[in-house]
Write a protein that holds these residues in place. Structure first.
Motif, PDB file in Angstrom:
ATOM      1  N   UNK A 180      -4.414   0.981 -41.222  1.00 12.86           N
ATOM      2  CA  UNK A 180      -3.649   1.515 -40.232  1.00 12.86           C
ATOM      3  C   UNK A 180      -4.406   2.898 -40.257  1.00 12.86           C
ATOM      4  N   UNK A 234       9.877  -0.873 -41.115  1.00 15.99           N
ATOM      5  CA  UNK A 234       9.193  -1.066 -39.113  1.00 15.99           C
ATOM      6  C   UNK A 234       7.945  -0.988 -39.572  1.00 15.99           C
ATOM      7  N   UNK A 261      -4.482   2.213 -36.147  1.00 15.19           N
ATOM      8  CA  UNK A 261      -3.204   0.823 -35.596  1.00 15.19           C
ATOM      9  C   UNK A 261      -3.979   0.956 -33.709  1.00 15.19           C
ATOM     10  N   UNK A 306       4.627  -4.233 -31.753  1.00 16.86           N
ATOM     11  CA  UNK A 306       6.003  -4.566 -32.295  1.00 16.86           C
ATOM     12  C   UNK A 306       6.472  -4.698 -33.725  1.00 16.86           C
ATOM     13  N   UNK A 307       7.496  -4.298 -33.521  1.00 16.70           N
ATOM     14  CA  UNK A 307       8.172  -3.755 -34.295  1.00 16.70           C
ATOM     15  C   UNK A 307       7.940  -2.774 -35.441  1.00 16.70           C
ATOM     16  N   UNK A 308       6.871  -2.099 -34.241  1.00 19.04           N
ATOM     17  CA  UNK A 308       6.643  -0.143 -35.678  1.00 19.04           C
ATOM     18  C   UNK A 308       6.830   0.327 -34.863  1.00 19.04           C
ATOM     19  N   UNK A 330       8.409   4.007 -34.383  1.00 14.69           N
ATOM     20  CA  UNK A 330       9.694   5.026 -35.108  1.00 14.69           C
ATOM     21  C   UNK A 330       8.734   6.224 -34.667  1.00 14.69           C
ATOM     22  N   UNK A 390       7.929   8.629 -37.080  1.00 11.34           N
ATOM     23  CA  UNK A 390       7.135   8.228 -37.490  1.00 11.34           C
ATOM     24  C   UNK A 390       6.166   7.958 -37.494  1.00 11.34           C
ATOM     25  N   UNK A 391       6.202   6.653 -36.641  1.00 10.93           N
ATOM     26  CA  UNK A 391       4.582   6.250 -36.326  1.00 10.93           C
ATOM     27  C   UNK A 391       3.894   6.760 -34.755  1.00 10.93           C
ATOM     28  N   UNK A 431       2.993   9.983 -35.763  1.00  9.49           N
ATOM     29  CA  UNK A 431       1.559  10.246 -36.116  1.00  9.49           C
ATOM     30  C   UNK A 431       0.177  10.361 -35.691  1.00  9.49           C
ATOM     31  N   UNK A 469      16.536   2.008 -35.394  1.00  6.86           N
ATOM     32  CA  UNK A 469      14.980   1.909 -36.089  1.00  6.86           C
ATOM     33  C   UNK A 469      14.456   3.126 -36.160  1.00  6.86           C
ATOM     34  N   UNK A 499      16.068   5.903 -38.407  1.00  7.17           N
ATOM     35  CA  UNK A 499      16.197   5.795 -39.516  1.00  7.17           C
ATOM     36  C   UNK A 499      15.575   6.295 -40.240  1.00  7.17           C
TER      37      UNK A 499
END
Lengths: 328, 328
Positions: free
Chosen positions: A143, A243, B44, B101-103, B105, B107-108, B111, B239, B242
């Motif tokens: 990442x 996550x 990513x 998928x699954x990511x 947030x 924060x993501x 960033x 999430x 979270x």
């Protein structure tokens, strides 16, 4: 009665005016080390790190594991300094870096490192991390910004075994998790509890041999004093990787990998894992990295300590140095 | 019987050899827009964006809200182009940017924007985001690299009301959440379900007037076709925030802020929130930013649409332009 204790039986509702907010006391104390410590302001956190070796050599970033600080690498740094420009860091919640209540996740740890590479190292880097730091070495491979990472060493990383719902093998509950839960409970987030004696008593009386077997010192050791026990809670409760599913990360690895796998044992009665990964979990790691089209070298070291870089720095330094010579 | 359906009553265990993994089909289709689209590889994700105005003017980053793509700003961009070098982006899971998928947030998402500013904009920027994008404008004020952000506009952001356990006021369950849950259920993560008709039927029969009142089109509109409904699940399940509590973020804001607060209504029977924030929640936002030592200008626009930048681009552009003149 709990009603009395909580005041709920006192009748009515007393509105208490708000107090001025106070900055929580940082309970940490530090000791000096063999290398000068420096800091970098990364926005949310100030990252503490140490540096050695020549800028003329390849850059190497060292990431410690949970309950460790950068100086767990001190002995290895002395051996690596001839061949690398070495940076060893404290992650958020470790060592002298900022503690960030509520915000310990693989993604936040990882993005701090992306910023550190971009603003301090400023060139492509080889990364080596141990334990949780090994997960982050892998995270950077998957990442980081394009071009930031040349290759990654994953020193005994707890793949799958540090998740609450792993794709394969033991979960955190069936591995080291109860130790982190113990720390989080009796030391508390940001050491708010700090009941070292209570923790030792609870461990000694626990049904789990894992906890009864921990050789606790009379007083908390320096490495734990620098550790925010909320890390442990984040792993135990699964929020650290909630996550960031490990199989999703591994499927996106973009650099060559050296994976070392140290002492491990699956207890026949109950199936608990002692060690960072089972052989099944290590095999799945390799499958996923290969499916991502990357080269992964696997080195099994069943007699090595989990933090080999500290317990046997020469073996660690020799392995990293030899492997790094093969990188483009 | 469910045993028959699942095969569990068939006796024994049939080991099926694994199939070769297949890459999931991306169900998206796109249309062209008034500005050329470009992409940036951020590690990513590949981020899609559009750009207008002169590099001689201050840089302005525009962040769309949930179920919107960058082109929700098309009309505003035409008005802002005279005064700013404008960048409008698709976040992960929006528009043409990568679905992760699954990511999903805060924060993501945040960033990704730190990386976009560092590698594409490459100078200090004014940020304006609407709705979830407003949360991210605030996130950048708190957590970006030092020097990246000059000031931030928060256009009707759902502070507290998009969390599952908010510090103050209505939670996501008592606000827009059921709409996101509806999308996530009937459209599915990455549109795996795509049951538009079933969704309309379920909404029409729901006890909640909020859902019964949605004016669904006969076919899914373009903005929803470009939206990963897993976003909605991440908000509904909590999430997304979270590990990014809103009060923690607000206490770390580091730039001047313009907060606009649009149409909102608290339903007297039941206390549900229609709109992005209650007045109580907006007041707490201001308290926390002031306590962080930052200037916050609050503009109440009770007749404005949630996405004012799209519904009334002139009012939006005038507000941003006038406020930006006061920045250092």
């Amino acid at each position: 009665m709990s009603e009395s204790v909580s005041g709920q039986s006192q009748g009515g509702i007393a509105v208490v005016p708000p107090a001025a907010p106070t900055t929580p006391r940082d309970p940490r104390s530090f000791v000096s080390h063999a290398y000068e410590e420096r800091t970098a302001d990364l926005g949310e956190i100030v990252m503490n790190y140490a540096e050695t070796g020549s800028p003329a050599n390849p850059a190497l970033l060292l990431i410690p594991g949970q309950t460790e600080s950068w100086w767990g690498y001190e002995k290895a740094m002395a051996l690596l300094a001839a061949d690398f420009h070495v940076f060893a860091v404290d992650l958020r919640g470790q060592g002298r870096s900022t503690w960030t209540p509520g915000r310990y996740t693989l993604d936040n740890f990882g993005n701090d490192l992306v910023r550190f590479i971009a603003t301090v190292i400023k060139r492509p880097v080889i990364v080596s991390g141990c334990s949780s730091g090994g997960l982050l070495s892998a995270w950077l491979s998957a990442y980081a910004l394009p071009g930031q990472v040349r290759g990654t060493v994953w020193e005994d990383p707890p793949f799958f075994s540090s998740e609450t719902t792993p794709l394969v093998g033991q979960s955190i509950k069936q591995a080291i998790g109860p130790v982190f839960k113990l720390y989080a409970t009796y030391l508390g987030d940001q050491w708010k509890i700090g009941d070292w004696e209570g923790m030792k008593k609870a461990a000694a009386a626990d049904p789990l041999p894992l906890l009864r077997g921990i050789p606790f010192a009379a007083e908390p050791p320096q490495n734990l004093l620098e550790y925010d026990p909320e890390w442990g809670r984040a792993f135990w409760e699964g929020t650290v990787a909630r996550n960031c599913p490990h199989e999703t990360l591994l499927a996106q690895v973009k650099t060559p990998v050296l994976l070392t796998h140290h002492g491990r044992f699956v207890v026949p009665d109950g199936g608990r894992l002692l060690g960072a990964m089972s052989d099944l979990q290590a095999a799945k790691v390799q499958d996923l990295v290969k499916a991502a089209g990357q080269r992964i070298e696997y080195t099994s070291l069943p007699t090595a300590a989990h933090a080999m870089h500290n317990a046997d720095p020469k073996t660690f330094a020799d392995l990293v140095t030899a492997w790094a010579k093969g990188l483009a």
